[in-house]
Write an enzyme that holds these catalytic residues in place. Sequence first.
Site, PDB file in Angstrom:
ATOM      1  N   CYS A   1       0.837  -1.204   0.000  1.00 45.96           N
ATOM      2  CA  CYS A   1       0.000   0.000   0.000  1.00 45.96           C
ATOM      3  C   CYS A   1       0.869   1.250   0.000  1.00 45.96           C
ATOM      4  O   CYS A   1       1.415   1.643   1.037  1.00 45.96           O
ATOM      5  CB  CYS A   1      -0.914  -0.027   1.228  1.00 45.96           C
ATOM      6  SG  CYS A   1      -1.934   1.447   1.353  1.00 45.96           S
TER       7      CYS A   1
ATOM      8  N   CYS B   1      -0.409   4.127   2.241  1.00 45.04           N
ATOM      9  CA  CYS B   1      -0.264   3.893   3.691  1.00 45.04           C
ATOM     10  C   CYS B   1       1.192   4.064   4.123  1.00 45.04           C
ATOM     11  O   CYS B   1       1.469   4.642   5.163  1.00 45.04           O
ATOM     12  CB  CYS B   1      -0.699   2.484   4.085  1.00 45.04           C
ATOM     13  SG  CYS B   1      -2.147   1.877   3.258  1.00 45.04           S
ATOM     14  N   ASP B   2       2.121   3.543   3.345  1.00 43.87           N
ATOM     15  CA  ASP B   2       3.515   3.428   3.809  1.00 43.87           C
ATOM     16  C   ASP B   2       4.507   4.306   3.067  1.00 43.87           C
ATOM     17  O   ASP B   2       5.662   4.416   3.490  1.00 43.87           O
ATOM     18  CB  ASP B   2       3.973   1.959   3.678  1.00 43.87           C
ATOM     19  CG  ASP B   2       3.062   1.022   4.454  1.00 43.87           C
ATOM     20  OD1 ASP B   2       2.594   1.440   5.538  1.00 43.87           O
ATOM     21  OD2 ASP B   2       2.812  -0.103   3.998  1.00 43.87           O
TER      22      ASP B   2
END
Length: 296
Positions: free
Chosen positions: A126, A129-130
């Site tokens: 992701c 997200c990261d």
Amino acid sequence: MYDVAVIGCGPAGLTAALYAGRYGLKVIVFESLPSQLSTVPFIENYPGFEGSGYELLEKMKEQALKFAEHVFDSVLDVKKDGDVFLIKTNGEEFKAKTVIFATGGKHRELGVPGEKEFIGRGVSYCATCDGHFFRGKKVIVVGGGNTALTDAIYLKEIGCDVTVVHRRDKFRAEKALQEELFKRNIPVIWNSVVVRIEGEQKVERVVLKRVDGDEFTLDVDGVFIAVGMRPQTDLAGKLGVERDHMGYIKVDKKQRTNVEGVFAAGDCCDNPLKQVVTACGDGAIAANSAFEYLNL
Ligand code: NAP
């Protein structure tokens, strides 16, 4: 007793809930994991909207949940008892006259050594997200579809030194994304696959292999894997819903499955195109079919 139980809270499920609710049906929507849409960095092919997937999903949720009840719990089992469906979650059991599966998909893994071991320590599925952990660092994105290119463009935009690794010499992704990628001078390693991911405490390098040649090593801090989706259809399968060889739920033009009173919409179906806009279309058709089933 609900008229419609929608399992899944992405674009397909939320549109089904919106339509079914506006038909005057009593609707309940089950949400467990966040929809894939929430992880898409930007959307520019949903008519009338440009922005992040998260933003679009929140708008859809706000609108649809005016017309439906919302339960934040995993559905563990769906059984048919005569004309009624029993839906069991972690906490409770619910009854509904129809069920719409809108359970979407889950990311696919590469299945190479080091992948599992380094999840959260350099391996990610992701980018939104990261990605921010890797600003100013060297990362690769593996894959050649829309997700891989969208992720690569996003990672470049936030300041990562990104390279795409693709197993062929052509992208599957749509042309507009390819042009955006090339405009940003994002390098691509063609015809190569990841053989293993290595490091001590965290990812330090990947070993790649040219499809027709030797292995070579690339020093990287992050590996973003975007090699497609697996449909989440185990619950439907247990209920006797027919699936194709890839596990996608078989539906007809009205989003009906082989089980009476059961419909499916979005990325969990065997439909030819998997986009937000088509998921919404599926959801609307499934809700309409549930309405017809209950009233005609
Ligand atoms: P996808 O279209 O299935 O592409 C997966 C990519 O990963 C392909 O390029 C494939 O290579 C590669 N791949 C698969 N297994 C691999 C392996 N073991 N090793 C190396 N590479 C591997 O998946 P996706 O990009 O996640 O997209 C899924 C669906 O969502 C698609 O229908 C897509 O259109 C849609 N989507 C749309 C948008 C948008 O419209 N903005 C954004 C994201 C996703 P090959 O090309 O060689 O098969």
